[in-house]
Scaffold this motif. Structure first.
Motif, PDB file in Angstrom:
ATOM      1  N   THR A   1     -29.887  72.819  95.320  1.00 40.99           N
ATOM      2  CA  THR A   1     -31.356  72.889  95.342  1.00 40.99           C
ATOM      3  C   THR A   1     -32.015  73.991  96.039  1.00 40.99           C
ATOM      4  O   THR A   1     -31.252  74.634  97.059  1.00 40.99           O
ATOM      5  CB  THR A   1     -31.877  71.526  95.543  1.00 40.99           C
ATOM      6  OG1 THR A   1     -31.656  71.266  97.121  1.00 40.99           O
ATOM      7  CG2 THR A   1     -31.077  70.683  94.556  1.00 40.99           C
TER       8      THR A   1
ATOM      9  N   LYS B   1     -29.515  71.506  99.079  1.00 44.66           N
ATOM     10  CA  LYS B   1     -28.707  70.432  98.694  1.00 44.66           C
ATOM     11  C   LYS B   1     -27.849  70.569  97.473  1.00 44.66           C
ATOM     12  O   LYS B   1     -28.479  71.348  96.468  1.00 44.66           O
ATOM     13  CB  LYS B   1     -29.471  69.107  98.664  1.00 44.66           C
ATOM     14  CG  LYS B   1     -30.067  68.815 100.222  1.00 44.66           C
ATOM     15  CD  LYS B   1     -30.884  67.556  99.945  1.00 44.66           C
ATOM     16  CE  LYS B   1     -31.477  67.108 101.170  1.00 44.66           C
ATOM     17  NZ  LYS B   1     -32.481  65.835 101.141  1.00 44.66           N
TER      18      LYS B   1
ATOM     19  N   ASP C   1     -27.126  70.477  93.933  1.00 47.26           N
ATOM     20  CA  ASP C   1     -28.070  70.206  92.671  1.00 47.26           C
ATOM     21  C   ASP C   1     -27.176  69.276  91.607  1.00 47.26           C
ATOM     22  O   ASP C   1     -26.450  69.950  90.904  1.00 47.26           O
ATOM     23  CB  ASP C   1     -28.613  71.660  91.949  1.00 47.26           C
ATOM     24  CG  ASP C   1     -29.608  71.350  91.043  1.00 47.26           C
ATOM     25  OD1 ASP C   1     -29.456  70.165  90.387  1.00 47.26           O
ATOM     26  OD2 ASP C   1     -30.331  72.100  90.794  1.00 47.26           O
ATOM     27  N   ARG C   2     -27.224  67.994  91.684  1.00 52.08           N
ATOM     28  CA  ARG C   2     -26.489  67.405  90.692  1.00 52.08           C
ATOM     29  C   ARG C   2     -26.758  67.458  89.354  1.00 52.08           C
ATOM     30  O   ARG C   2     -26.015  67.338  88.534  1.00 52.08           O
ATOM     31  CB  ARG C   2     -26.268  65.847  91.041  1.00 52.08           C
ATOM     32  CG  ARG C   2     -25.541  65.629  92.678  1.00 52.08           C
ATOM     33  CD  ARG C   2     -25.381  64.234  92.748  1.00 52.08           C
ATOM     34  NE  ARG C   2     -24.447  64.231  94.178  1.00 52.08           N
ATOM     35  CZ  ARG C   2     -22.987  64.120  93.993  1.00 52.08           C
ATOM     36  NH1 ARG C   2     -22.519  64.464  92.969  1.00 52.08           N
ATOM     37  NH2 ARG C   2     -22.281  64.079  95.120  1.00 52.08           N
ATOM     38  N   ARG C   3     -28.067  67.541  89.116  1.00 56.10           N
ATOM     39  CA  ARG C   3     -28.280  67.944  87.712  1.00 56.10           C
ATOM     40  C   ARG C   3     -27.787  69.094  87.146  1.00 56.10           C
ATOM     41  O   ARG C   3     -27.187  69.236  86.105  1.00 56.10           O
ATOM     42  CB  ARG C   3     -29.889  68.056  87.673  1.00 56.10           C
ATOM     43  CG  ARG C   3     -30.615  68.186  86.166  1.00 56.10           C
ATOM     44  CD  ARG C   3     -32.063  67.755  86.017  1.00 56.10           C
ATOM     45  NE  ARG C   3     -32.398  66.650  86.490  1.00 56.10           N
ATOM     46  CZ  ARG C   3     -33.742  66.305  86.588  1.00 56.10           C
ATOM     47  NH1 ARG C   3     -34.392  67.492  86.215  1.00 56.10           N
ATOM     48  NH2 ARG C   3     -34.089  65.217  86.896  1.00 56.10           N
ATOM     49  N   ALA C   4     -27.710  70.186  87.997  1.00 58.57           N
ATOM     50  CA  ALA C   4     -27.343  71.475  87.455  1.00 58.57           C
ATOM     51  C   ALA C   4     -25.530  71.364  87.324  1.00 58.57           C
ATOM     52  O   ALA C   4     -24.893  72.113  86.455  1.00 58.57           O
ATOM     53  CB  ALA C   4     -27.523  72.510  88.522  1.00 58.57           C
TER      54      ALA C   4
END
Length: 530
Positions: free
Chosen positions: A504, A508, A510-513
């Protein structure tokens, strides 16, 4: 549905203060009745009482004292009920040590819990590197064994410690008391019309807390518990045969596992079963599969019940009998209303109550809330919090689950709000799996996610950044490494090599990515090979 028989031993629940006391009272009333059926043999309540007494005597003779933690390294069989009862009769609490777990995890749990005695086979303990502990066989041919003391337990003593996935890279032990389990039974059993004639499948691993309900609900009602050996639990066809042959009436299932059983049932031309209850828990229910099963079921279909609850609130927190309204409605994961002994609330990020219908974190209070985490005071303080409730200050468990309260007072489960996922009935901390993968010398970094296909199948996918000298296709190497350090249910199904992990703007992960990277694209959108 059959009425509860007049000889139902459940009145013992109202006065028992501990689980061994409850069992002894039921065993006295149901002496010659079958208590446990185990792969060709059956133990009566008296035989189970005597066998567990003998093992309790051995444990006490070998130094086990009230308050100790005793490991159970046992295969799925009658040895587990005998071991559980024996440890409790000695005044100790049991720690399930699933023999299928990797050596490293078992050794960690034994060390973390301070276990000095375990019940199991000496050779199996040695094979798993569990040295420095006394190993007591579940059965003994010795003629003169000490009688276990008739302990006067208050109910606040630990009954068991179950290890769940931990976000720091190590599992954490949740401490649950006798009173917690008794309150579960008192709150949930009246919602089921079950009695001594029922036969409950002991399907789940005793490292999964649903096993606590399967065993103790059957014992509390004087029913028969039917053990399901691992080889049968892993074969839907063989399990279906067992259900038919043993006339199992109460079956608990994780929805993803039930899909395989439902398919086997259709392929076998819907053999006659004795099922009265299907109880679902562990993950979001698959309403389509359950609805189709019930619709095609010949004769009187079993009652389908959806339940929800984390280990930290003692197995179950909610209950909902599924009806046609649920199968045809817009709510895809109806978990029902809270059990009578618990209070459920939806709160925002500041832990302030939210209005009905709003989405927030589900918090649970009441007599099912566990003591906390073994040797983890900071984590216990973080997850078990005291807040002002409708009737004054109460101790709540923060589930980390997102939910909302529906107009009828029940709840809808909406997923997780942190880095924990539920997959095939097990809660998994993503950070623990990622930490395990990073211990491989060829792995520079790793992130894991759950991907759901258009067909509804779920896969646990690891995105890994590999060292320069790593093999071009490292999946086999990584899977072998993961299986050596993690339980099978935490081992990723797929491994995708990426040049770097997405971050992000604040640096941090980026778990969505990561999820986007791990999700297969339609064939038409994929680049040409090479």
């Amino acid at each position: 549905m059959n009425a509860v028989p007049a000889t139902d031993p459940r009145p013992h629940l109202s006065t028992a203060t501990s689980l061994p006391e409850l069992f002894r009272r039921v065993a006295a009333a149901r002496a010659d009745a079958p208590a446990v059926h185990d792969d060709g043999r059956t133990l009566s309540y008296t035989e189970l009482d005597v066998a567990s007494d003998r093992l309790a005597g051995l444990l006490v003779r070998d130094g086990v004292r009230p308050g100790d933690l005793v490991g159970l390294l046992l295969e799925r069989s009658a040895d587990i009920p005998v071991g559980i009862l024996a440890v409790m009769k000695a005044g100790a609490a049991y720690v399930p040590l699933d023999p299928t777990y990797p050596q490293e995890r078992l050794r960690y749990m034994v060390a973390d819990a301070g276990i000095t005695t375990l019940v199991g086979r000496a050779d199996q303990a040695a094979d798993r590197g569990l040295t420095g502990v006394r190993v007591v066989a579940p059965y003994s041919d010795e003629a003169d064994l000490p009688v276990p003391p008739g302990l006067d337990l208050s109910g606040d003593e630990p009954a068991y410690v179950i290890y769940t996935s931990g976000s720091t890279g190590n599992p954490k032990g949740c401490v649950v008391t006798h009173r917690n389990v008794l309150e579960l039974l008192r709150g949930a059993l009246p919602l089921f019309e079950v009695g001594p004639e029922d036969r409950w499948a002991l399907f789940h691993s005793f490292s999964f807390d649903v096993s606590v309900w399967e065993f103790w609900a059957s014992m509390a009602t004087g029913a028969t518990a039917v053990t399901v050996p691992l080889r049968i639990a892993q074969s839907p066809t063989d399990f279906l045969d067992l259900l038919a042959a043993q006339k199992v009436t109460v079956l608990g299932q994780v929805p993803s596992v039930f899909r395989s059983l439902a398919m086997a049932y259709e392929n076998a031309d819907r053999p006659e079963l004795a099922l009265r209850y299907l109880v679902f828990a562990g993950e979001s229910i698959d309403l389509d599969t359950v609805g189709a099963f019930l619709k095609a079921y010949p004769g009187t279909a079993p009652t389908a019940v959806n339940m929800y609850g984390p280990t930290e609130t003692t197995v179950y927190a909610t209950h909902r009998v599924l009806t046609g309204t649920d199968f045809d409605g817009a709510v895809r994961s109806p978990i029902g209303a809270g059990l009578p002994h618990l209070g459920l609330e939806i709160r925002d990020e500041d832990l302030e109550p939210l209005a009905d219908g709003e989405t927030g974190e589900l918090l649970i209070a009441g007599s099912g809330v566990a003591v906390g985490y073994l040797n983890r005071p900071e984590l216990t303080a973080e997850r078990f919090v005291t807040l002002d409730g409708p009737a004054g200050p109460r101790r709540y468990y923060r589930t980390g689950d997102l939910a909302r309260k529906l107009p009828d007072g029940s709840f809808e489960y909406l997923g997780r709000n942190d880095q924990q996922v539920k997959l095939r009935g097990f809660r998994i901390e993503l950070g623990e799996v990622e930490a395990a993968l990073r211990t491989h010398e060829l792995v520079r970094d790793a992130a894991v996610t759950v991907v759901t296909t258009l067909a509804g199948a779920q896969f646990f996918v690891a995105c890994v950044v590999m060292a320069d000298d790593a093999p071009e296709k490292p999946a086999a190497v990584l899977r072998q490494h993961a299986m050596a350090v993690l339980p099978r249910y935490m081992v990723p199904d797929r491994y995708q090599v990426v040049p770097e992990l997405p971050l992000t703007g604040s640096g941090k992960l980026d778990r969505r990515a990561v999820h986007t990277l791990a999700t297969p694209r339609p064939a038409s959108a994929r680049p040409a090979a090479g």
